[in-house]
Scaffold this active site. Structure first.
Site, mmCIF file in Angstrom:
data_model
loop_
_atom_site.group_PDB
_atom_site.id
_atom_site.type_symbol
_atom_site.label_atom_id
_atom_site.label_comp_id
_atom_site.label_asym_id
_atom_site.label_seq_id
_atom_site.Cartn_x
_atom_site.Cartn_y
_atom_site.Cartn_z
ATOM 1 N N ASP A 182 0.843 -1.197 0.000
ATOM 2 C CA ASP A 182 0.000 0.000 0.000
ATOM 3 C C ASP A 182 0.879 1.249 0.000
ATOM 4 O OD1 ASP A 182 -2.016 1.804 0.231
ATOM 5 O OD2 ASP A 182 -2.834 1.021 2.110
ATOM 6 N N ASP A 183 0.808 2.020 -1.057
ATOM 7 C CA ASP A 183 1.572 3.274 -1.187
ATOM 8 C C ASP A 183 3.079 3.049 -1.341
ATOM 9 O OD1 ASP A 183 -0.958 4.269 -0.669
ATOM 10 O OD2 ASP A 183 -0.362 5.582 0.983
ATOM 11 N N CYS A 199 -6.014 4.508 -3.183
ATOM 12 C CA CYS A 199 -6.303 3.120 -2.787
ATOM 13 C C CYS A 199 -7.575 2.510 -3.366
ATOM 14 C CB CYS A 199 -6.381 3.016 -1.266
ATOM 15 S SG CYS A 199 -4.964 3.694 -0.401
ATOM 16 N N ARG A 253 -7.738 -0.570 -6.116
ATOM 17 C CA ARG A 253 -8.046 -1.931 -5.685
ATOM 18 C C ARG A 253 -9.275 -2.485 -6.405
ATOM 19 N NH1 ARG A 253 -5.372 -2.745 -0.438
ATOM 20 N NH2 ARG A 253 -3.753 -1.158 -0.561
ATOM 21 N N LYS A 282 -5.640 -5.553 3.918
ATOM 22 C CA LYS A 282 -6.487 -4.372 3.676
ATOM 23 C C LYS A 282 -7.415 -4.616 2.489
ATOM 24 C CE LYS A 282 -6.071 0.415 2.094
ATOM 25 N NZ LYS A 282 -5.252 1.635 2.081
ATOM 26 N N HIS A 322 -10.643 -2.319 1.600
ATOM 27 C CA HIS A 322 -10.941 -0.955 1.133
ATOM 28 C C HIS A 322 -11.865 -0.886 -0.080
ATOM 29 C CE1 HIS A 322 -9.163 3.355 1.616
ATOM 30 N NE2 HIS A 322 -10.425 3.245 1.966
ATOM 31 N N SER A 328 -8.046 1.775 5.439
ATOM 32 C CA SER A 328 -6.658 2.196 5.699
ATOM 33 C C SER A 328 -6.354 2.239 7.186
ATOM 34 C CB SER A 328 -6.406 3.574 5.083
ATOM 35 O OG SER A 328 -6.598 3.513 3.701
ATOM 36 N N HIS A 372 1.730 2.365 3.853
ATOM 37 C CA HIS A 372 0.818 3.487 4.094
ATOM 38 C C HIS A 372 1.076 3.979 5.520
ATOM 39 C CE1 HIS A 372 -2.992 5.606 4.664
ATOM 40 N NE2 HIS A 372 -3.354 5.351 3.408
ATOM 41 N N ASP A 376 -0.649 -0.570 -4.678
ATOM 42 C CA ASP A 376 -1.913 -0.011 -5.171
ATOM 43 C C ASP A 376 -1.784 1.380 -5.791
ATOM 44 O OD1 ASP A 376 -1.447 1.337 -2.764
ATOM 45 O OD2 ASP A 376 -3.555 1.360 -2.192
ATOM 46 N N ASN A 377 -0.764 2.125 -5.367
ATOM 47 C CA ASN A 377 -0.527 3.467 -5.922
ATOM 48 C C ASN A 377 0.849 3.927 -5.470
ATOM 49 O OD1 ASN A 377 -2.827 4.055 -3.471
ATOM 50 N ND2 ASN A 377 -0.865 5.079 -3.269
ATOM 51 N N LYS A 382 1.636 9.431 -5.140
ATOM 52 C CA LYS A 382 0.241 9.107 -4.810
ATOM 53 C C LYS A 382 -0.669 10.309 -5.050
ATOM 54 C CE LYS A 382 -2.668 7.663 -0.917
ATOM 55 N NZ LYS A 382 -2.706 7.063 0.409
HETATM 56 MG MG MG Z 1 -2.639 3.087 -1.323
#
Ligand code: MG
Length: 468
Positions: free
Chosen positions: A37-38, A77, A81, A134, A136, A159, A234, A286-287, A307
């Site tokens: 994540d991130d 996110c 996803r 996660k 989301h 998150s 994240h 995811d980003n 992001k």
């Molecule tokens: Mg993310």
């Protein structure tokens, strides 16, 4: 002696049964998707990071296939996803928004039941399906993983910076610089049941990893799909004692090095259980990195911004595929691939039949993975919320609107669009629009064709109830 004979007899029956099963159904691989994540494009050693140590991901890349131009379908996110899980741009499912860019604890929307997920598709093919980490894509019962084709779920449904308990700790961003788990109270769930609120976040990665390994071992006898989506890196950042304070890149490096350890645990377990030659593992994020969090955010390497933005740093991600014996070690240089492509690729591998009327934005990337031909993707659409900001075709990327991820600058429209050649200028610094009118005209046609396929749907992200 009698015992030995019995054992041999049982073993023979088992072999015959296995042989029959093989003859009746083509061998379907296990599939594992590991999502960070991130995590930024430049955060792994195998993508050029100078001080974060990622030996397990580096080995995964060396033994497998590393993509230089792998994209997610959104810069934050929730929409990213949704796209991964459905093979469709979020504009089609309503999993994007301009006022609210992700789902929040007071959101009432989520991934509509009408969307086909990878999990439901594979479950219908006889796969055991597990989601760890996660989600989301909606935390109300009808949107949870267990309502979208997963047999089981274990993790935080959004998150790790949500449900801030403002009665403890310093105000605003100060809480992030020296984070404590008690500052945040997100739910930790098993299936549809909340086990606890405000879990010890230093234990998230080890707990998720233990659950993932348990799932693999429990389902080794039949094909399985494991979606292992970490909450980190994240913010707020947390590492377990074993990793805290150990990296040269501060707390962010500690967290990424623990994620790398976790990837190693998954690959080691697949090897130890004799599953490696029949399992495809795909790793991505995811980003891009959350740059406004300074040293607590990651790095997009040579790419611009991070992001929240449709510059390359927001949506181009590490992408590593691993399947010993099937995927030849190598690097996919400058061929486009996307998280949108996972669903159609897995459909091909599992022999799934997709509904005829399903409009997918993903393409089967098997030719790239198995070296059987050129990739089928030559365009990538970059949305921010519901708006198309940019399009890449081949090496060129046109921006119709630009905006940084999180600063207060208003969006800047461009007519004519900005045009960058990502081959010679991956950092998107030198506009070459005036030299390539033909490229712009061609991209304009792509946009026209694309827009004709998009039907507006209500935003699931802008559905919310007021928090009391
Ligand atoms: Mg993310």
């Amino acid at each position: 002696m009698k015992h030995i004979i019995q054992t041999i007899a049982i073993a023979s029956v088992a072999l015959i049964a296995a042989g029959r099963a093989d003859a009746a159904t083509p061998s379907r691989p296990n599939i594992v998707v590991i999502l960070a994540d991130d995590l930024g494009y430049g955060d792994l050693a195998c993508y050029g990071h100078p001080s974060i140590r990622t030996p397990n991901l580096d080995r995964m890349a060396a033994d497998g296939m590393r993509f230089t131009d792998f994209y997610v379908a959104a810069e934050v996110c929730t929409p990213s996803r949704a796209a991964l899980m459905t093979g469709r741009l979020p504009i089609r499912s309503g999993m994007c928004g301009d006022k609210r860019r992700v789902l929040f604890p007071n959101s009432t929307g989520g991934l509509p039941a009408t969307e086909l997920t990878i999990a439901r598709m594979l479950k219908e093919c006889g796969y055991a399906t597990g989601c760890v980490g996660k989600w989301h894509l909606g935390h109300h019962p009808q949107f949870l993983p267990t309502s979208h084709g997963f047999d089981s779920y274990f993790g935080i449904p959004y998150s790790n910076d949500m449900d801030r308990d403002t009665s403890v700790g310093p105000k605003g961003r100060a809480a992030f610089w020296a984070p404590k788990s008690e500052y945040w109270k997100p739910p930790f769930m098993r299936d549809a049941v909340v086990l606890e609120r405000g879990p010890d976040q230093t234990q998230l990665t080890p707990r998720y990893t233990a659950e993932a390994l348990k799932f693999i071992r429990a389902h080794k006898a039949k094909p399985f799909f494991l979606y292992f989506a970490h909450n980190f890196p994240h913010v707020p950042l947390f590492a377990s004692e074993k990793f805290h304070g150990k990296s040269r890149r501060g707390l962010y490096g500690d967290v990424v090095e623990e994620l790398d350890w976790s990837v190693g645990q998954v690959l080691d377990t697949l090897r130890a259980e004799g599953l490696a030659e029949n399992t495809l593992v795909f790793f991505t994020s995811d980003n891009g990195p959350w740059l406004t969090f300074e040293t607590h955010g990651g790095s997009a390497g040579p790419l611009r911004d991070g992001k929240g933005s449709t510059w390359e740093g927001g949506m181009r991600e590490p992408g590593i595929a691993w399947w010993p014996g099937r995927i030849k070690p190598g690097v996919i240089n400058h061929e486009l691939a996307s998280s949108l492509d996972l669903l159609p690729t897995f459909a091909a591998l599992a022999g799934a039949t997709l509904p005829r009327n399903l409009l997918l934005d993903g393409v089967d990337m098997s030719p790239l993975l198995f070296g059987t031909g050129p990739g089928k993707r030559d365009t990538m659409f970059y949305y921010r919320g519901t708006q198309l900001f940019a399009v890449r075709k081949g090496s060129f990327k046109a921006h119709f609107i630009t905006r940084s991820g999180y600063d207060k600058e208003p969006p800047a429209p461009h007519d004519p669009p900005l045009l960058f050649d990502l081959g010679s200028d991956p950092g998107e610094r030198f506009d070459v629009a005036k030299d390539h009118p033909g490229v712009l005209a061609d991209i304009a046609k792509e946009v026209e064709r694309h827009r004709a396929t998009v039907t507006p749907v209500p935003s699931q992200l802008e559905e919310a109830v007021k928090q009391n």
